[in-house]
Design a protein around this motif. Sequence first.
Motif, PDB file in Angstrom:
ATOM      1  N   VAL A  20       0.849  -1.202   0.000  1.00 19.27           N
ATOM      2  CA  VAL A  20       0.000   0.000   0.000  1.00 19.27           C
ATOM      3  C   VAL A  20       0.877   1.242   0.000  1.00 19.27           C
ATOM      4  O   VAL A  20       0.635   2.182  -0.767  1.00 19.27           O
ATOM      5  CB  VAL A  20      -0.960   0.015   1.210  1.00 19.27           C
ATOM      6  N   ALA A  21       1.894   1.251   0.842  1.00 13.89           N
ATOM      7  CA  ALA A  21       2.781   2.408   0.933  1.00 13.89           C
ATOM      8  C   ALA A  21       3.474   2.676  -0.403  1.00 13.89           C
ATOM      9  O   ALA A  21       3.577   3.828  -0.838  1.00 13.89           O
ATOM     10  CB  ALA A  21       3.820   2.190   2.033  1.00 13.89           C
ATOM     11  N   VAL A  93      -5.621   7.229  12.305  1.00 11.95           N
ATOM     12  CA  VAL A  93      -5.490   8.440  11.482  1.00 11.95           C
ATOM     13  C   VAL A  93      -4.972   8.077  10.087  1.00 11.95           C
ATOM     14  O   VAL A  93      -5.455   8.613   9.077  1.00 11.95           O
ATOM     15  CB  VAL A  93      -4.578   9.480  12.172  1.00 11.95           C
ATOM     16  N   ALA A  94      -4.012   7.159  10.023  1.00 13.49           N
ATOM     17  CA  ALA A  94      -3.498   6.713   8.723  1.00 13.49           C
ATOM     18  C   ALA A  94      -4.599   6.043   7.907  1.00 13.49           C
ATOM     19  O   ALA A  94      -4.728   6.284   6.700  1.00 13.49           O
ATOM     20  CB  ALA A  94      -2.318   5.759   8.910  1.00 13.49           C
ATOM     21  N   ALA A  95      -5.398   5.216   8.560  1.00 10.99           N
ATOM     22  CA  ALA A  95      -6.507   4.552   7.864  1.00 10.99           C
ATOM     23  C   ALA A  95      -7.524   5.573   7.354  1.00 10.99           C
ATOM     24  O   ALA A  95      -8.018   5.460   6.227  1.00 10.99           O
ATOM     25  CB  ALA A  95      -7.182   3.547   8.792  1.00 10.99           C
ATOM     26  N   VAL A 138       1.733  11.861   4.064  1.00 11.87           N
ATOM     27  CA  VAL A 138       1.242  11.824   5.450  1.00 11.87           C
ATOM     28  C   VAL A 138       0.911  10.382   5.842  1.00 11.87           C
ATOM     29  O   VAL A 138       1.264   9.925   6.937  1.00 11.87           O
ATOM     30  CB  VAL A 138       0.019  12.753   5.627  1.00 11.87           C
ATOM     31  N   PHE A 139       0.244   9.663   4.950  1.00 13.66           N
ATOM     32  CA  PHE A 139      -0.084   8.260   5.206  1.00 13.66           C
ATOM     33  C   PHE A 139       1.183   7.458   5.497  1.00 13.66           C
ATOM     34  O   PHE A 139       1.266   6.732   6.489  1.00 13.66           O
ATOM     35  CB  PHE A 139      -0.829   7.679   4.004  1.00 13.66           C
ATOM     36  N   ASN A 140       2.179   7.595   4.636  1.00 13.69           N
ATOM     37  CA  ASN A 140       3.423   6.843   4.818  1.00 13.69           C
ATOM     38  C   ASN A 140       4.192   7.297   6.058  1.00 13.69           C
ATOM     39  O   ASN A 140       4.787   6.476   6.759  1.00 13.69           O
ATOM     40  CB  ASN A 140       4.296   6.951   3.574  1.00 13.69           C
TER      41      ASN A 140
END
Length: 160
Positions: A20-21, A93-95, A138-140
Amino acid sequence: MAKFLLSLHVLASVLFIGPVAVAVSMFPRRAKAALAGGPDQAADAGVLRILHRITQVYALLGVAVPVLGIGLAQVMDVLGQSWLIVSMVLTAVAALALLLFVLPGQQAAVDALAPETGDVQREKAVKGLKTLPMTAGVFNLLWAVVVVMMVIRPGSSTGV
């Protein structure tokens, strides 16, 4: 039991969150090239569909990571420790970033490349691409912080 759950948790994080990353990171640059047109637009559109599909499927499989993590925390009796609570909040928060920003942005770019797409929808997708690299970053970053917290475990009573 703890070692078995830890092994599954780490394996799931590598196999499910890693793709995903990578897909989330690769998508914005490929989308920009595809939406700009050019000779490789058809190939870029195919790559975008694959990256979007990887993001969707592996994000769904990635739900196993926090589920296994909570089970592991219960077995290790560390469920109430602050480092774990913070990491669970960052995971949530990442989800949310993935669900609310990354996946819709990817879907808009994929939809904009469909043959029946009008210029208005294509321009909207191009505008959406301006925030996609930031939300992907931000996700990573959130996942990187969670991984560091899992390794360092501030305040952990395990003594390692």
